[in-house]
Design a protein around this motif. Sequence first.
Motif, PDB file in Angstrom:
ATOM      1  N   ILE A 125       0.845  -1.190   0.000  1.00  0.00           N
ATOM      2  CA  ILE A 125       0.000   0.000   0.000  1.00  0.00           C
ATOM      3  C   ILE A 125       0.881   1.241   0.000  1.00  0.00           C
ATOM      4  N   GLN A 126       0.671   2.103  -0.969  1.00  0.00           N
ATOM      5  CA  GLN A 126       1.365   3.387  -1.013  1.00  0.00           C
ATOM      6  C   GLN A 126       0.423   4.458  -0.466  1.00  0.00           C
ATOM      7  N   VAL A 127       0.753   5.004   0.714  1.00  0.00           N
ATOM      8  CA  VAL A 127      -0.133   5.970   1.347  1.00  0.00           C
ATOM      9  C   VAL A 127       0.073   7.360   0.753  1.00  0.00           C
ATOM     10  N   ALA A 128      -0.962   8.175   0.857  1.00  0.00           N
ATOM     11  CA  ALA A 128      -0.870   9.576   0.434  1.00  0.00           C
ATOM     12  C   ALA A 128      -0.220  10.379   1.549  1.00  0.00           C
ATOM     13  N   TYR A 141      -5.852   9.827   7.615  1.00  0.00           N
ATOM     14  CA  TYR A 141      -6.656   8.675   7.194  1.00  0.00           C
ATOM     15  C   TYR A 141      -6.453   8.431   5.709  1.00  0.00           C
ATOM     16  N   GLN A 142      -6.436   7.167   5.336  1.00  0.00           N
ATOM     17  CA  GLN A 142      -6.151   6.750   3.968  1.00  0.00           C
ATOM     18  C   GLN A 142      -7.335   5.963   3.407  1.00  0.00           C
ATOM     19  N   ALA A 143      -7.728   6.291   2.168  1.00  0.00           N
ATOM     20  CA  ALA A 143      -8.800   5.582   1.474  1.00  0.00           C
ATOM     21  C   ALA A 143      -8.203   4.753   0.342  1.00  0.00           C
ATOM     22  N   LEU A 144      -8.597   3.491   0.274  1.00  0.00           N
ATOM     23  CA  LEU A 144      -7.976   2.544  -0.647  1.00  0.00           C
ATOM     24  C   LEU A 144      -9.054   1.781  -1.404  1.00  0.00           C
ATOM     25  N   PHE A 145      -9.098   1.914  -2.740  1.00  0.00           N
ATOM     26  CA  PHE A 145     -10.063   1.172  -3.551  1.00  0.00           C
ATOM     27  C   PHE A 145      -9.514  -0.213  -3.889  1.00  0.00           C
ATOM     28  N   LEU A 146     -10.377  -1.233  -3.817  1.00  0.00           N
ATOM     29  CA  LEU A 146      -9.983  -2.598  -4.150  1.00  0.00           C
ATOM     30  C   LEU A 146      -9.950  -2.783  -5.668  1.00  0.00           C
ATOM     31  N   ASP A 147      -9.201  -3.802  -6.121  1.00  0.00           N
ATOM     32  CA  ASP A 147      -9.057  -4.042  -7.561  1.00  0.00           C
ATOM     33  C   ASP A 147      -9.466  -5.470  -7.908  1.00  0.00           C
ATOM     34  N   PRO A 148      -9.518  -5.822  -9.213  1.00  0.00           N
ATOM     35  CA  PRO A 148      -9.990  -7.144  -9.609  1.00  0.00           C
ATOM     36  C   PRO A 148      -9.223  -8.307  -8.998  1.00  0.00           C
ATOM     37  N   ASP A 149      -7.898  -8.175  -8.777  1.00  0.00           N
ATOM     38  CA  ASP A 149      -7.134  -9.259  -8.161  1.00  0.00           C
ATOM     39  C   ASP A 149      -7.743  -9.665  -6.823  1.00  0.00           C
ATOM     40  N   ILE A 150      -8.126  -8.676  -6.049  1.00  0.00           N
ATOM     41  CA  ILE A 150      -8.654  -8.942  -4.704  1.00  0.00           C
ATOM     42  C   ILE A 150     -10.014  -9.617  -4.800  1.00  0.00           C
ATOM     43  N   TYR A 151     -10.891  -9.118  -5.668  1.00  0.00           N
ATOM     44  CA  TYR A 151     -12.208  -9.748  -5.807  1.00  0.00           C
ATOM     45  C   TYR A 151     -12.086 -11.186  -6.318  1.00  0.00           C
ATOM     46  N   GLY A 152     -11.085 -11.440  -7.148  1.00  0.00           N
ATOM     47  CA  GLY A 152     -10.929 -12.775  -7.717  1.00  0.00           C
ATOM     48  C   GLY A 152     -10.393 -13.800  -6.732  1.00  0.00           C
ATOM     49  N   ARG A 202     -14.262   0.451  -1.057  1.00  0.00           N
ATOM     50  CA  ARG A 202     -13.169   1.276  -0.570  1.00  0.00           C
ATOM     51  C   ARG A 202     -12.926   0.970   0.909  1.00  0.00           C
ATOM     52  N   LEU A 203     -11.659   0.806   1.286  1.00  0.00           N
ATOM     53  CA  LEU A 203     -11.283   0.635   2.687  1.00  0.00           C
ATOM     54  C   LEU A 203     -10.674   1.935   3.190  1.00  0.00           C
ATOM     55  N   VAL A 204     -11.035   2.336   4.392  1.00  0.00           N
ATOM     56  CA  VAL A 204     -10.487   3.543   5.006  1.00  0.00           C
ATOM     57  C   VAL A 204      -9.841   3.153   6.329  1.00  0.00           C
ATOM     58  N   PHE A 205      -8.566   3.521   6.510  1.00  0.00           N
ATOM     59  CA  PHE A 205      -7.839   3.189   7.734  1.00  0.00           C
ATOM     60  C   PHE A 205      -6.982   4.375   8.157  1.00  0.00           C
ATOM     61  N   GLU A 206      -6.494   4.320   9.398  1.00  0.00           N
ATOM     62  CA  GLU A 206      -5.668   5.401   9.929  1.00  0.00           C
ATOM     63  C   GLU A 206      -4.193   5.076   9.742  1.00  0.00           C
ATOM     64  N   ASP A 207      -3.451   6.040   9.221  1.00  0.00           N
ATOM     65  CA  ASP A 207      -1.998   5.906   9.103  1.00  0.00           C
ATOM     66  C   ASP A 207      -1.387   6.284  10.456  1.00  0.00           C
ATOM     67  N   THR A 208      -0.991   5.266  11.218  1.00  0.00           N
ATOM     68  CA  THR A 208      -0.463   5.482  12.567  1.00  0.00           C
ATOM     69  C   THR A 208       1.054   5.606  12.588  1.00  0.00           C
ATOM     70  N   GLY A 209       1.671   5.640  11.403  1.00  0.00           N
ATOM     71  CA  GLY A 209       3.122   5.732  11.327  1.00  0.00           C
ATOM     72  C   GLY A 209       3.825   4.416  11.549  1.00  0.00           C
ATOM     73  N   THR A 210       3.085   3.291  11.453  1.00  0.00           N
ATOM     74  CA  THR A 210       3.671   1.967  11.661  1.00  0.00           C
ATOM     75  C   THR A 210       3.836   1.210  10.350  1.00  0.00           C
ATOM     76  N   GLY A 211       3.850   1.940   9.236  1.00  0.00           N
ATOM     77  CA  GLY A 211       4.024   1.295   7.927  1.00  0.00           C
ATOM     78  C   GLY A 211       5.459   0.871   7.700  1.00  0.00           C
ATOM     79  N   GLY A 261     -11.781  14.316   4.797  1.00  0.00           N
ATOM     80  CA  GLY A 261     -11.218  14.081   3.466  1.00  0.00           C
ATOM     81  C   GLY A 261     -10.013  13.158   3.493  1.00  0.00           C
ATOM     82  N   PRO A 262     -10.211  11.827   3.545  1.00  0.00           N
ATOM     83  CA  PRO A 262      -9.078  10.886   3.586  1.00  0.00           C
ATOM     84  C   PRO A 262      -8.199  11.014   2.352  1.00  0.00           C
ATOM     85  N   GLY A 263      -6.893  10.747   2.512  1.00  0.00           N
ATOM     86  CA  GLY A 263      -5.984  10.711   1.381  1.00  0.00           C
ATOM     87  C   GLY A 263      -6.242   9.481   0.531  1.00  0.00           C
ATOM     88  N   GLU A 264      -5.834   9.538  -0.732  1.00  0.00           N
ATOM     89  CA  GLU A 264      -6.093   8.423  -1.656  1.00  0.00           C
ATOM     90  C   GLU A 264      -4.855   7.547  -1.776  1.00  0.00           C
TER      91      GLU A 264
END
Length: 471
Positions: free
Chosen positions: A71-74, A79-90, A366-375, A404-407
């Motif tokens: 995951i590349q955070v903004a 807070y970070q918003a992350l859209f899922l892609d076809p690999d994950i659904y498959g 879309r998943l939304v999570f908090e960037d706690t600096g533990t990446g 307004g979460p980052g993308e």
Amino acid sequence: MKKGPAAASAMLVLLGSLALPGTPDFGGNASAANAHVRTVKAAAATVSTMQARPAENNAEASDSWAFAKEIQVAQGAQYQALFLDPDIYGRAEENLGDVRIVNASGQFMPYYMDSGEEGERGLDREYPLELIDRADGEKEIRFDFRVVQAADNEDVRGSRLTFSLPQASFLKKVSLDGSYDGQRWEAVTTGELYSTGEGAFRNVIELNEPAKYGYYRVKVPKGPEPFDLEGMALIDVGTAVSGEDFRRTKEIPFNVESSSGMSEVVMYNADKLRIDRIKLNAAASDGSSGFSRAFYVNREKGTGANTRILSPGRLNRLELAGSTVDDTEIWLADPIRNEKPMVVINNGENPPLDIASIEIGYRVDRLVFEDTGTGPYRLVYGAERQETPQYDISAFRTQIEQSGPGEATLGKENASQFVPPAATEENISGTDTGDGPKVGASASLQITFNLVLVAVALVLIVFLGKKLKKK
């Protein structure tokens, strides 16, 4: 001589069990002691089995995640918003219950999931539209409509407009505006209304997202022939998606089987995407300039489970008023995730259509999570029978969305196996991790008492052995 060793062995078993810290007192009952020993052996065998069997083969639930994406955070966003892609659904479970976000230490990060779907309010709630004004300009005709509420102060919502069309042959490229008060207007969408006068027509304009306007304005280019609109209605479709952010498009493989005047167009949705639009790029195979074919959509061949469509029930490619109408996109009322959905086309006496490609529209989460600096963070998926997690962060969803979460974005898929720290073999096998019980005063007394018992037992065994030898 046989009784001596047997008695000594029984005594050792009994006292050995007593020597275990926290072991219950059997009161000299050898059979109870042996039962306890058997229990201990069974527990040891269970531990051995846990060590030998990989967690992912557990019949109840897998503790191993087969796939991961970086995951590349903004930058600069809490807070970070992350859209899922076809690999994950498959590769994920159908309900996405196995999707997790992990930090650099392998710990799960709390998140909430957003599908972008508006809540259901009943199937196809319909609001009549009342014509309140008409203005004939030099180049266009403007029709203003008011939404007629079923009850006072009702929260109106709609996602498609339907029209009663004139009987004549025509094609009108219209634009649609919306207003909350009938004074200030804003652009909503554009579309086509047409009719051949012989059964091929479009009387629907779909909105890209549910709208709550109380007024609608339809602007129609003015032509030489008279034109009128009436019988207009606003319809609320319960599973509409809020905004284009939650939509994606892609081409999909397909196969066509034709017989007895019907064509079965089978699409291969291997990634189990939530399809709600199907665009057939087709032409008449006999070289004709147009076609008009009835169709229906089946969720999967052989199931008989047809799905409801929002667009007109014909695929049309026509020449009208000197323009080409390419109306071959199907809008579905509810998304379908089946791996082999099918469009069945009625060709009548005509040869099958030549379908060059199929493009689908599908919905994403879309998943939304908090960037706690533990990446750095990873998205992991591909574990069987995991329950959907419930995190406290969902209680703060409104405030987070307002901030307004980052993308954030996803990297390439990695097939390396991920096992959370709590489920590693070291913890399962009983290796001391430093988190075990500490020895306190009461535990020390228990150990001392057990040592005394062992010493007494050894003295008794030596004494009994000497007595038995003399006999």
